[in-house]
Write a protein that holds these residues in place. Sequence first.
Motif, PDB file in Angstrom:
ATOM      1  N   UNK A 139       0.832  -1.197   0.000  1.00  0.00           N
ATOM      2  CA  UNK A 139       0.000   0.000   0.000  1.00  0.00           C
ATOM      3  C   UNK A 139       0.865   1.245   0.000  1.00  0.00           C
ATOM      4  N   UNK A 140       0.253   2.404   0.148  1.00  0.00           N
ATOM      5  CA  UNK A 140       1.025   3.642   0.228  1.00  0.00           C
ATOM      6  C   UNK A 140       1.790   3.679   1.536  1.00  0.00           C
ATOM      7  N   UNK A 141       2.754   4.587   1.614  1.00  0.00           N
ATOM      8  CA  UNK A 141       3.536   4.726   2.846  1.00  0.00           C
ATOM      9  C   UNK A 141       2.614   5.004   4.025  1.00  0.00           C
ATOM     10  N   UNK A 142       1.611   5.831   3.790  1.00  0.00           N
ATOM     11  CA  UNK A 142       0.670   6.179   4.845  1.00  0.00           C
ATOM     12  C   UNK A 142      -0.156   4.972   5.282  1.00  0.00           C
ATOM     13  N   UNK A 143      -0.599   4.175   4.317  1.00  0.00           N
ATOM     14  CA  UNK A 143      -1.390   2.992   4.644  1.00  0.00           C
ATOM     15  C   UNK A 143      -0.571   1.968   5.446  1.00  0.00           C
ATOM     16  N   UNK A 144       0.662   1.773   4.998  1.00  0.00           N
ATOM     17  CA  UNK A 144       1.537   0.833   5.703  1.00  0.00           C
ATOM     18  C   UNK A 144       1.773   1.301   7.134  1.00  0.00           C
ATOM     19  N   UNK A 145       2.067   2.578   7.279  1.00  0.00           N
ATOM     20  CA  UNK A 145       2.329   3.141   8.610  1.00  0.00           C
ATOM     21  C   UNK A 145       1.107   2.979   9.523  1.00  0.00           C
ATOM     22  N   UNK A 146      -0.043   3.295   9.018  1.00  0.00           N
ATOM     23  CA  UNK A 146      -1.273   3.153   9.813  1.00  0.00           C
ATOM     24  C   UNK A 146      -1.504   1.701  10.226  1.00  0.00           C
ATOM     25  N   UNK A 147      -1.233   0.781   9.314  1.00  0.00           N
ATOM     26  CA  UNK A 147      -1.404  -0.633   9.637  1.00  0.00           C
ATOM     27  C   UNK A 147      -0.417  -1.074  10.719  1.00  0.00           C
ATOM     28  N   UNK A 148       0.799  -0.548  10.646  1.00  0.00           N
ATOM     29  CA  UNK A 148       1.805  -0.894  11.661  1.00  0.00           C
ATOM     30  C   UNK A 148       1.431  -0.316  13.027  1.00  0.00           C
ATOM     31  N   UNK A 149       0.976   0.919  13.041  1.00  0.00           N
ATOM     32  CA  UNK A 149       0.505   1.535  14.283  1.00  0.00           C
ATOM     33  C   UNK A 149      -0.555   0.664  14.956  1.00  0.00           C
ATOM     34  N   UNK A 150      -1.531   0.260  14.158  1.00  0.00           N
ATOM     35  CA  UNK A 150      -2.627  -0.529  14.694  1.00  0.00           C
ATOM     36  C   UNK A 150      -2.137  -1.876  15.205  1.00  0.00           C
ATOM     37  N   UNK A 151      -1.263  -2.515  14.447  1.00  0.00           N
ATOM     38  CA  UNK A 151      -0.749  -3.824  14.853  1.00  0.00           C
ATOM     39  C   UNK A 151       0.033  -3.724  16.163  1.00  0.00           C
ATOM     40  N   UNK A 152       0.876  -2.713  16.263  1.00  0.00           N
ATOM     41  CA  UNK A 152       1.673  -2.528  17.475  1.00  0.00           C
ATOM     42  C   UNK A 152       0.761  -2.314  18.683  1.00  0.00           C
ATOM     43  N   UNK A 153      -0.198  -1.433  18.546  1.00  0.00           N
ATOM     44  CA  UNK A 153      -1.097  -1.140  19.666  1.00  0.00           C
ATOM     45  C   UNK A 153      -1.973  -2.334  20.030  1.00  0.00           C
ATOM     46  N   UNK A 154      -2.412  -3.065  19.014  1.00  0.00           N
ATOM     47  CA  UNK A 154      -3.260  -4.224  19.312  1.00  0.00           C
ATOM     48  C   UNK A 154      -2.507  -5.268  20.131  1.00  0.00           C
ATOM     49  N   UNK A 155      -1.251  -5.523  19.775  1.00  0.00           N
ATOM     50  CA  UNK A 155      -0.455  -6.464  20.551  1.00  0.00           C
ATOM     51  C   UNK A 155      -0.216  -5.946  21.960  1.00  0.00           C
ATOM     52  N   UNK A 156       0.073  -4.665  22.056  1.00  0.00           N
ATOM     53  CA  UNK A 156       0.419  -4.056  23.336  1.00  0.00           C
ATOM     54  C   UNK A 156      -0.755  -4.043  24.303  1.00  0.00           C
ATOM     55  N   UNK A 157      -1.958  -3.896  23.763  1.00  0.00           N
ATOM     56  CA  UNK A 157      -3.117  -3.645  24.621  1.00  0.00           C
ATOM     57  C   UNK A 157      -4.083  -4.821  24.693  1.00  0.00           C
ATOM     58  N   UNK A 158      -3.814  -5.870  23.934  1.00  0.00           N
ATOM     59  CA  UNK A 158      -4.713  -7.025  23.950  1.00  0.00           C
ATOM     60  C   UNK A 158      -4.664  -7.722  25.297  1.00  0.00           C
ATOM     61  N   UNK A 159      -5.732  -8.390  25.632  1.00  0.00           N
ATOM     62  CA  UNK A 159      -5.828  -9.170  26.867  1.00  0.00           C
ATOM     63  C   UNK A 159      -4.604 -10.075  27.052  1.00  0.00           C
ATOM     64  N   UNK A 160      -4.242 -10.773  26.018  1.00  0.00           N
ATOM     65  CA  UNK A 160      -3.098 -11.674  26.112  1.00  0.00           C
ATOM     66  C   UNK A 160      -1.757 -10.941  26.061  1.00  0.00           C
ATOM     67  N   UNK A 161      -1.639 -10.090  25.055  1.00  0.00           N
ATOM     68  CA  UNK A 161      -0.333  -9.501  24.767  1.00  0.00           C
ATOM     69  C   UNK A 161       0.157  -8.502  25.792  1.00  0.00           C
ATOM     70  N   UNK A 162      -0.752  -7.845  26.497  1.00  0.00           N
ATOM     71  CA  UNK A 162      -0.330  -6.735  27.345  1.00  0.00           C
ATOM     72  C   UNK A 162       0.633  -7.148  28.459  1.00  0.00           C
ATOM     73  N   UNK A 163       0.478  -8.370  28.971  1.00  0.00           N
ATOM     74  CA  UNK A 163       1.384  -8.811  30.035  1.00  0.00           C
ATOM     75  C   UNK A 163       2.767  -9.120  29.495  1.00  0.00           C
ATOM     76  N   UNK A 164       2.813  -9.695  28.291  1.00  0.00           N
ATOM     77  CA  UNK A 164       4.112  -9.905  27.647  1.00  0.00           C
ATOM     78  C   UNK A 164       4.771  -8.561  27.384  1.00  0.00           C
ATOM     79  N   UNK A 165       3.988  -7.608  26.885  1.00  0.00           N
ATOM     80  CA  UNK A 165       4.539  -6.295  26.557  1.00  0.00           C
ATOM     81  C   UNK A 165       5.055  -5.577  27.802  1.00  0.00           C
ATOM     82  N   UNK A 166       4.262  -5.602  28.867  1.00  0.00           N
ATOM     83  CA  UNK A 166       4.660  -4.905  30.084  1.00  0.00           C
ATOM     84  C   UNK A 166       5.931  -5.519  30.667  1.00  0.00           C
TER      85      UNK A 166
END
Lengths: 192, 192
Positions: free
Chosen positions: B78-105
């Motif tokens: 996708x465009x640079x902007x689309x890729x960046x937005x997708x990465x932002x969302x992926x990072x935050x989803x892992x960080x804040x998900x029920x499962x992922x947040x404890x690994x992240x912290x």
Amino acid sequence: MIKDEPNRRAEIVRAASRLFAEKGYAATTIRDIARAVDMQSGSPFYHFKTKHDMLKAVVLEGMTIITRAVGAAAAQGGTAREVFDAMLLAHLEQLLAEDGRHFAATLLHESHHLDPAALAELIEQKDAYEALWQKALRDLKRSGVIEDDSRVTRLLLMGALNWTVQWYRPNGGRTVKQIARQISGMLLKPVG
Amino acid sequence: MIKDEPNRRAEIVRAASRLFAEKGYAATTIRDIARAVDMQSGSPFYHFKTKHDMLKAVVLEGMTIITRAVGAAAAQGGTAREVFDAMLLAHLEQLLAEDGRHFAATLLHESHHLDPAALAELIEQKDAYEALWQKALRDLKRSGVIEDDSRVTRLLLMGALNWTVQWYRPNGGRTVKQIARQISGMLLKPVG
DNA sequence: CCTACCGATCGGTAGG
DNA sequence: CCTACCGATCGGTAGG
């Protein structure tokens, strides 16, 4: 050289802040702290009733230091942009200074070891601190320099600022002032 | 119900990630972890040689999970902007998900308890992860969507993202997607 | 994976 | 503030 009591207490707090920041509260022993200030292992308890009280002292003092510095910057007056820039610089200087960084790191990473009563005290101080920033953002929006002055904006900004503790090294590439200016440039609309 | 070994090991890692995130590595005991997975106090050592090895497993798995998620988003095109937005969302989803947040912290706050060898492994993974973001920023600059794609910009961005662990609560005001969009809006020039 | 256990360490205290 | 110490807890292990 004989030291008077208030100085000894302050020495303990400073040593504790460094050790809590480097090793974490739980992994730091009273013996570590005693050694750092040239005392015997039981002697810190002459100044503090418990290890927890030392954490409390470090965290609350850290919060006080940064609130005072940023509060002074906010009170200095000027345009919304000037006030905001001064607050950015003050916050980062406290966070990254030789002295302040250990207080800040303990505050940011070890506060969850506080008991409920101490935590309530901290939250009270923190609310006042956050209000300073929320007001600064409100003024920026009124001046038309930012689009969004919401709570989430403030939290994202705090994240960018507080994360510097993890990567900033004195004698690294940039000065604190340069970093402050870069944040300001990213967030605010261009001057003129 | 009888569980086979790989599942038991994974259960220990998950329980450890939650306890390390909530109480810190040093303040978490083997007995805490054993209790959380219904074992006797000596039994976790059947699966891990030391407590330190559990931390290593949590931290490296956490890094792997987030690298995989963001890497997949970056590879989607996708465009640079689309890729960046997708990465932002992926990072935050892992960080804040029920499962992922404890690994992240645990990853963000307890990594300093790793020994030098394990730390070197982590840094290697971290370098690869950071390269993903640095490339995304470079593409954004090429597309004229940001002014500055320096290392400091990346670190400030990571700070804003990683700090969300401290304040985001599911069922709070905003969804993860809304937060991602807000960051994108603050950082990138308006579309069109 | 459990039982039974050990050596080391830790926060804290009494008495001076 | 030091000396001498205690009870509790912890990571880890041997043997099954």
